[in-house]
Design a protein around this motif. Sequence first.
Motif, PDB file in Angstrom:
ATOM      1  N   ALA B  17       0.825  -1.209   0.000  1.00  0.00           N
ATOM      2  CA  ALA B  17       0.000   0.000   0.000  1.00  0.00           C
ATOM      3  C   ALA B  17       0.861   1.262   0.000  1.00  0.00           C
ATOM      4  O   ALA B  17       0.547   2.248  -0.668  1.00  0.00           O
ATOM      5  CB  ALA B  17      -0.920  -0.003   1.228  1.00  0.00           C
ATOM      6  N   PHE B  18       1.943   1.212   0.758  1.00  0.00           N
ATOM      7  CA  PHE B  18       2.847   2.369   0.770  1.00  0.00           C
ATOM      8  C   PHE B  18       3.421   2.622  -0.621  1.00  0.00           C
ATOM      9  O   PHE B  18       3.578   3.755  -1.060  1.00  0.00           O
ATOM     10  CB  PHE B  18       4.003   2.146   1.760  1.00  0.00           C
ATOM     11  N   ILE B  19       3.741   1.536  -1.289  1.00  0.00           N
ATOM     12  CA  ILE B  19       4.346   1.670  -2.629  1.00  0.00           C
ATOM     13  C   ILE B  19       3.334   2.248  -3.623  1.00  0.00           C
ATOM     14  O   ILE B  19       3.661   3.065  -4.461  1.00  0.00           O
ATOM     15  CB  ILE B  19       4.926   0.313  -3.080  1.00  0.00           C
ATOM     16  N   THR B  20       2.076   1.824  -3.473  1.00  0.00           N
ATOM     17  CA  THR B  20       1.028   2.397  -4.323  1.00  0.00           C
ATOM     18  C   THR B  20       0.937   3.900  -4.137  1.00  0.00           C
ATOM     19  O   THR B  20       0.877   4.670  -5.094  1.00  0.00           O
ATOM     20  CB  THR B  20      -0.348   1.804  -3.949  1.00  0.00           C
ATOM     21  N   ARG B  21       0.920   4.299  -2.857  1.00  0.00           N
ATOM     22  CA  ARG B  21       0.793   5.719  -2.576  1.00  0.00           C
ATOM     23  C   ARG B  21       1.985   6.490  -3.146  1.00  0.00           C
ATOM     24  O   ARG B  21       1.839   7.565  -3.714  1.00  0.00           O
ATOM     25  CB  ARG B  21       0.652   5.951  -1.073  1.00  0.00           C
ATOM     26  N   LEU B  22       3.172   5.886  -3.032  1.00  0.00           N
ATOM     27  CA  LEU B  22       4.370   6.519  -3.582  1.00  0.00           C
ATOM     28  C   LEU B  22       4.261   6.668  -5.100  1.00  0.00           C
ATOM     29  O   LEU B  22       4.624   7.704  -5.668  1.00  0.00           O
ATOM     30  CB  LEU B  22       5.612   5.696  -3.214  1.00  0.00           C
ATOM     31  N   SER B  23       3.702   5.632  -5.744  1.00  0.00           N
ATOM     32  CA  SER B  23       3.604   5.689  -7.203  1.00  0.00           C
ATOM     33  C   SER B  23       2.632   6.793  -7.643  1.00  0.00           C
ATOM     34  O   SER B  23       2.826   7.424  -8.671  1.00  0.00           O
ATOM     35  CB  SER B  23       3.179   4.339  -7.778  1.00  0.00           C
ATOM     36  N   GLU B  24       1.579   7.023  -6.829  1.00  0.00           N
ATOM     37  CA  GLU B  24       0.664   8.132  -7.141  1.00  0.00           C
ATOM     38  C   GLU B  24       1.403   9.461  -7.094  1.00  0.00           C
ATOM     39  O   GLU B  24       1.224  10.331  -7.949  1.00  0.00           O
ATOM     40  CB  GLU B  24      -0.478   8.191  -6.116  1.00  0.00           C
ATOM     41  N   ALA B  25       2.253   9.613  -6.085  1.00  0.00           N
ATOM     42  CA  ALA B  25       3.006  10.862  -5.936  1.00  0.00           C
ATOM     43  C   ALA B  25       4.017  11.033  -7.067  1.00  0.00           C
ATOM     44  O   ALA B  25       4.150  12.119  -7.642  1.00  0.00           O
ATOM     45  CB  ALA B  25       3.710  10.894  -4.581  1.00  0.00           C
ATOM     46  N   VAL B  26       4.697   9.930  -7.399  1.00  0.00           N
ATOM     47  CA  VAL B  26       5.706   9.992  -8.460  1.00  0.00           C
ATOM     48  C   VAL B  26       5.085  10.423  -9.794  1.00  0.00           C
ATOM     49  O   VAL B  26       5.705  11.125 -10.587  1.00  0.00           O
ATOM     50  CB  VAL B  26       6.409   8.614  -8.599  1.00  0.00           C
ATOM     51  N   ALA B  27       3.830  10.011 -10.016  1.00  0.00           N
ATOM     52  CA  ALA B  27       3.169  10.286 -11.296  1.00  0.00           C
ATOM     53  C   ALA B  27       2.847  11.759 -11.497  1.00  0.00           C
ATOM     54  O   ALA B  27       2.540  12.199 -12.607  1.00  0.00           O
ATOM     55  CB  ALA B  27       1.892   9.448 -11.410  1.00  0.00           C
ATOM     56  N   ILE B  28       2.911  12.532 -10.414  1.00  0.00           N
ATOM     57  CA  ILE B  28       2.628  13.965 -10.538  1.00  0.00           C
ATOM     58  C   ILE B  28       3.963  14.701 -10.744  1.00  0.00           C
ATOM     59  O   ILE B  28       4.754  14.827  -9.822  1.00  0.00           O
ATOM     60  CB  ILE B  28       1.889  14.499  -9.288  1.00  0.00           C
ATOM     61  N   ALA B  29       4.195  15.155 -11.980  1.00  0.00           N
ATOM     62  CA  ALA B  29       5.493  15.758 -12.337  1.00  0.00           C
ATOM     63  C   ALA B  29       5.568  17.188 -11.797  1.00  0.00           C
ATOM     64  O   ALA B  29       5.483  18.163 -12.532  1.00  0.00           O
ATOM     65  CB  ALA B  29       5.682  15.725 -13.850  1.00  0.00           C
ATOM     66  N   SER B  30       5.775  17.288 -10.493  1.00  0.00           N
ATOM     67  CA  SER B  30       5.710  18.590  -9.817  1.00  0.00           C
ATOM     68  C   SER B  30       7.045  19.334  -9.884  1.00  0.00           C
ATOM     69  O   SER B  30       7.692  19.579  -8.872  1.00  0.00           O
ATOM     70  CB  SER B  30       5.269  18.382  -8.369  1.00  0.00           C
ATOM     71  N   ILE B  31       7.436  19.705 -11.113  1.00  0.00           N
ATOM     72  CA  ILE B  31       8.730  20.366 -11.354  1.00  0.00           C
ATOM     73  C   ILE B  31       8.596  21.867 -11.098  1.00  0.00           C
ATOM     74  O   ILE B  31       8.029  22.595 -11.902  1.00  0.00           O
ATOM     75  CB  ILE B  31       9.191  20.116 -12.801  1.00  0.00           C
ATOM     76  N   SER B  32       9.138  22.321  -9.973  1.00  0.00           N
ATOM     77  CA  SER B  32       8.939  23.730  -9.610  1.00  0.00           C
ATOM     78  C   SER B  32       9.792  24.676 -10.444  1.00  0.00           C
ATOM     79  O   SER B  32       9.472  25.853 -10.561  1.00  0.00           O
ATOM     80  CB  SER B  32       9.254  23.937  -8.125  1.00  0.00           C
ATOM     81  N   GLY B  33      10.870  24.180 -11.053  1.00  0.00           N
ATOM     82  CA  GLY B  33      11.795  25.052 -11.776  1.00  0.00           C
ATOM     83  C   GLY B  33      11.397  25.319 -13.218  1.00  0.00           C
ATOM     84  O   GLY B  33      12.092  26.043 -13.910  1.00  0.00           O
ATOM     85  N   ASP B  34      10.295  24.717 -13.690  1.00  0.00           N
ATOM     86  CA  ASP B  34       9.881  24.894 -15.080  1.00  0.00           C
ATOM     87  C   ASP B  34       8.454  25.447 -15.114  1.00  0.00           C
ATOM     88  O   ASP B  34       7.508  24.781 -14.689  1.00  0.00           O
ATOM     89  CB  ASP B  34       9.944  23.535 -15.792  1.00  0.00           C
ATOM     90  N   PRO B  35       8.270  26.663 -15.625  1.00  0.00           N
ATOM     91  CA  PRO B  35       6.942  27.296 -15.612  1.00  0.00           C
ATOM     92  C   PRO B  35       5.844  26.411 -16.203  1.00  0.00           C
ATOM     93  O   PRO B  35       4.711  26.423 -15.720  1.00  0.00           O
ATOM     94  CB  PRO B  35       7.141  28.549 -16.470  1.00  0.00           C
ATOM     95  N   ALA B  36       6.189  25.608 -17.222  1.00  0.00           N
ATOM     96  CA  ALA B  36       5.174  24.786 -17.883  1.00  0.00           C
ATOM     97  C   ALA B  36       4.571  23.748 -16.936  1.00  0.00           C
ATOM     98  O   ALA B  36       3.461  23.265 -17.147  1.00  0.00           O
ATOM     99  CB  ALA B  36       5.786  24.093 -19.104  1.00  0.00           C
ATOM    100  N   TYR B  37       5.297  23.359 -15.901  1.00  0.00           N
ATOM    101  CA  TYR B  37       4.841  22.304 -14.993  1.00  0.00           C
ATOM    102  C   TYR B  37       4.187  22.851 -13.716  1.00  0.00           C
ATOM    103  O   TYR B  37       3.817  22.071 -12.848  1.00  0.00           O
ATOM    104  CB  TYR B  37       6.005  21.384 -14.607  1.00  0.00           C
ATOM    105  N   ARG B  38       4.045  24.177 -13.626  1.00  0.00           N
ATOM    106  CA  ARG B  38       3.539  24.733 -12.378  1.00  0.00           C
ATOM    107  C   ARG B  38       2.171  24.155 -11.967  1.00  0.00           C
ATOM    108  O   ARG B  38       1.946  23.868 -10.786  1.00  0.00           O
ATOM    109  CB  ARG B  38       3.505  26.270 -12.448  1.00  0.00           C
ATOM    110  N   PRO B  39       1.229  23.934 -12.950  1.00  0.00           N
ATOM    111  CA  PRO B  39      -0.063  23.339 -12.531  1.00  0.00           C
ATOM    112  C   PRO B  39       0.105  21.987 -11.828  1.00  0.00           C
ATOM    113  O   PRO B  39      -0.683  21.631 -10.965  1.00  0.00           O
ATOM    114  CB  PRO B  39      -0.821  23.185 -13.859  1.00  0.00           C
ATOM    115  N   ARG B  40       1.137  21.221 -12.181  1.00  0.00           N
ATOM    116  CA  ARG B  40       1.343  19.922 -11.549  1.00  0.00           C
ATOM    117  C   ARG B  40       1.831  20.094 -10.103  1.00  0.00           C
ATOM    118  O   ARG B  40       1.581  19.249  -9.250  1.00  0.00           O
ATOM    119  CB  ARG B  40       2.362  19.070 -12.323  1.00  0.00           C
TER     120      ARG B  40
END
Lengths: 457, 457
Positions: B17-40
């Motif tokens: 279950a922990f791994i599932t939750r981690l995979s959900e988080a990994v799937a969100i490309a939350s790249i703060s340094g690139d303006p195009a990814y800010r919504p993520r």
Amino acid sequence: MAAPKELLDWIDASAPAFITRLSEAVAIASISGDPAYRPRVLEMSNWLNKQLKAVGVITKQVDMGKHIMDGQTLELPPVVLGRIGEDPKKKTVLIYGHFDVQPASQSDGWATDPFVLTEEKDGRLWHHETQTPLPVNLVFCFEGMEENGSEGLDELVEKEKDGWFKGVDCMCISDNYWLNTRTPALTYGLRGLVYFKITVSGPGRDLHSGVFGRMVHEPMTDLISLMSRLVAPDGTILIPGVDDMVSAADNEEREIYARLDYSVADVDSSAGATSSITLSEDKVQTLMGRMRMPALSLHGIEGAFSGPGAKTVIPAKVAGKFSIRLVPPQTPDKVEPLVKTYLESEFAKLGTKSKLEIELLHSGKPWLADWKHWNFAAAIKATETIYKRTPDLTREGGSIPVTLTFAEQLGVNVLLLPMGRGDDGAHSTNEKLDKSNYIEGTKLLGSYLYEVGAIAV
Amino acid sequence: MAAPKELLDWIDASAPAFITRLSEAVAIASISGDPAYRPRVLEMSNWLNKQLKAVGVITKQVDMGKHIMDGQTLELPPVVLGRIGEDPKKKTVLIYGHFDVQPASQSDGWATDPFVLTEEKDGRLWHHETQTPLPVNLVFCFEGMEENGSEGLDELVEKEKDGWFKGVDCMCISDNYWLNTRTPALTYGLRGLVYFKITVSGPGRDLHSGVFGRMVHEPMTDLISLMSRLVAPDGTILIPGVDDMVSAADNEEREIYARLDYSVADVDSSAGATSSITLSEDKVQTLMGRMRMPALSLHGIEGAFSGPGAKTVIPAKVAGKFSIRLVPPQTPDKVEPLVKTYLESEFAKLGTKSKLEIELLHSGKPWLADWKHWNFAAAIKATETIYKRTPDLTREGGSIPVTLTFAEQLGVNVLLLPMGRGDDGAHSTNEKLDKSNYIEGTKLLGSYLYEVGAIAV
């Protein structure tokens, strides 16, 4: 003999159709230097072949075999050869061109999609439409690898010297630019080129600069240090023996440059600069920098962080790209060993554990023609007819290595007859061609053929 | 007090279950340094908020306002604050983390999509499922701009010092790595950071090197020359005063490094290198390079040719990126003027007409904690219980600037309790987390809270 007025009127009337045809060509992103675009270069060869056949040219698409680029085996784009007219009483003019282009994208800063042109309609060759005889026989050679070393073309020219190219009397290439935006030019010299890729590697993958910084040798540090030793900010090439190979200009030669319709401000203007960016304030010195001196440019680095924002990476493997424009008596064979020896010796001085690999990606010799030949005389006369001006006689800073191949193999005079202006922005963002240059340039090319046809040799 | 055996068993049983939750988080490309990814990144703030609420944490998403990046006005990702437990008889532990990530893509060399993890199922907080009381009160602070300067967080911590963060007794951050792949570590020091962007410009657009080479000042030549003056291949920082600010280690300090479970071969191994790439062959010298010396890394160049193949361009505007990791007594305030003065003075020496712009993109102070504090004692005890080993006590080479903010503002001891191994490849291609480290690390974090709860101060 000047071109018939009917031809010139027909060109004016056909302008919309010519623009349509150009837009079709522009839409094919035939980037020879990027493996992903190779199918588009092959498509371009087919498109051009079809265009030539539609106006009665006899063509042959030459299979150039395969080559390896960036680790991939790729099909080389077929060269398109063409002939129209076989009259032994007429001169035979060889026309060379290339149908591949440089990489370009809006992300580089283009205001619009670089592969979309906006005009419409259809065009046909005048002589074909009206059954008017051509003033000369024409032979065509169009290739698709010019932007990437013209792979295989030297061999083809040598092979077809007494075949497809038999009987050629002179040659014309329209692939360069006026010096400025005012005065048409004819060009009798080109610089050569050696293009290098120097790869520095160490770690097995990119590293975090916090975790590894100041523990390991960083390939970027080594590469930047190496690249900084190639050229000084004033343009001096720091590789021993390269600049020295070229003798200084005497007063007579300096006079040629002094006469050209050119000012240092033209450089800034055509570069779109808002303040002066020239190495020299002197017109002759500036022109010599472009026309009769070698130049080393650092183009970029592959494998490092190149996006916007801040990334704290130590790149594992970085490749610096640079090239040297060559002038006589420099040749790639003479310059390449100087570059390699120097890079290896400077790299050894760094005392790094990183590894260095040096690759010559492509090369071409410089070229100089006799501008007193009848081929140039015909072009001067045609220019005076169409533009009402005597053209500048120039040497160009760019490289079209096959020019020399044709000149040497076929033993004929080669003329460079530019269509575009000095501010077209070749190989750059928002590259353009003025409509008037396209249409008047088409008239000039037609008139040139009539003048060649009329010359008694 | 050791953690109840039921907790440790439950963690083992919940691993999928922990791994599932981690995979959900990994799937969100939350790249703060690139303006195009800010919504993520905003999406990631919402996802995390939902996760916390689902297990009974009282949360607050803090509007951080807007900022300007690469010329665009962007919404800052809301910080997620959380609280669970209000028992005045228990200690209160503050947990900090960040939910933004670095840019990554398969084209950088990842073997698989960096934003896809492959495991499945669901997980819940043990105390929530079983109604077992927590051994401590927990306060959470999760932000989404850590990879890009933690914009606004300093102000938030100061503002909430006597609000949301009132009553915090100690703090734990799990955001770093073991020294190697064998021995758990606790970390009491971090390097700071100044990240610079230096932009050199001249022409109004990219130029053709044939047409303009040796006529104009080339921004790449100037930039490369400037970047080559920042750091020597042996790691020495060439900016006067920067290295000098740090005093040499005495014998007692060198002893600390000598004791750590570490070898120079560990560096090569964790960097994936097939031959030695370390600046030194000496273990102590190598460890000091990472833990107590500043480091300058050249990350890359924006605006130059960075693709494969050969492009004969003179880039009009190029921006070099580099950063310096700082150690006490260095601070961004002390180092920034040294860097700017040096760059301006070296640039003036180039004699170029190009323009130079220097920007400090982000910065953070270095940090050192007292590792003899009960907060560390609890973590040492928990490590010995879970891993049956005494942890290495380390200083880290990376930067988590907010560590210092929390330590200074809240006046509490901060512990860094790493979950991952030294070969995880932080900020690099194919970054990973061993499953055993994830699950045993989860047990360690739980045990640590029990040990903190049991300590009488």
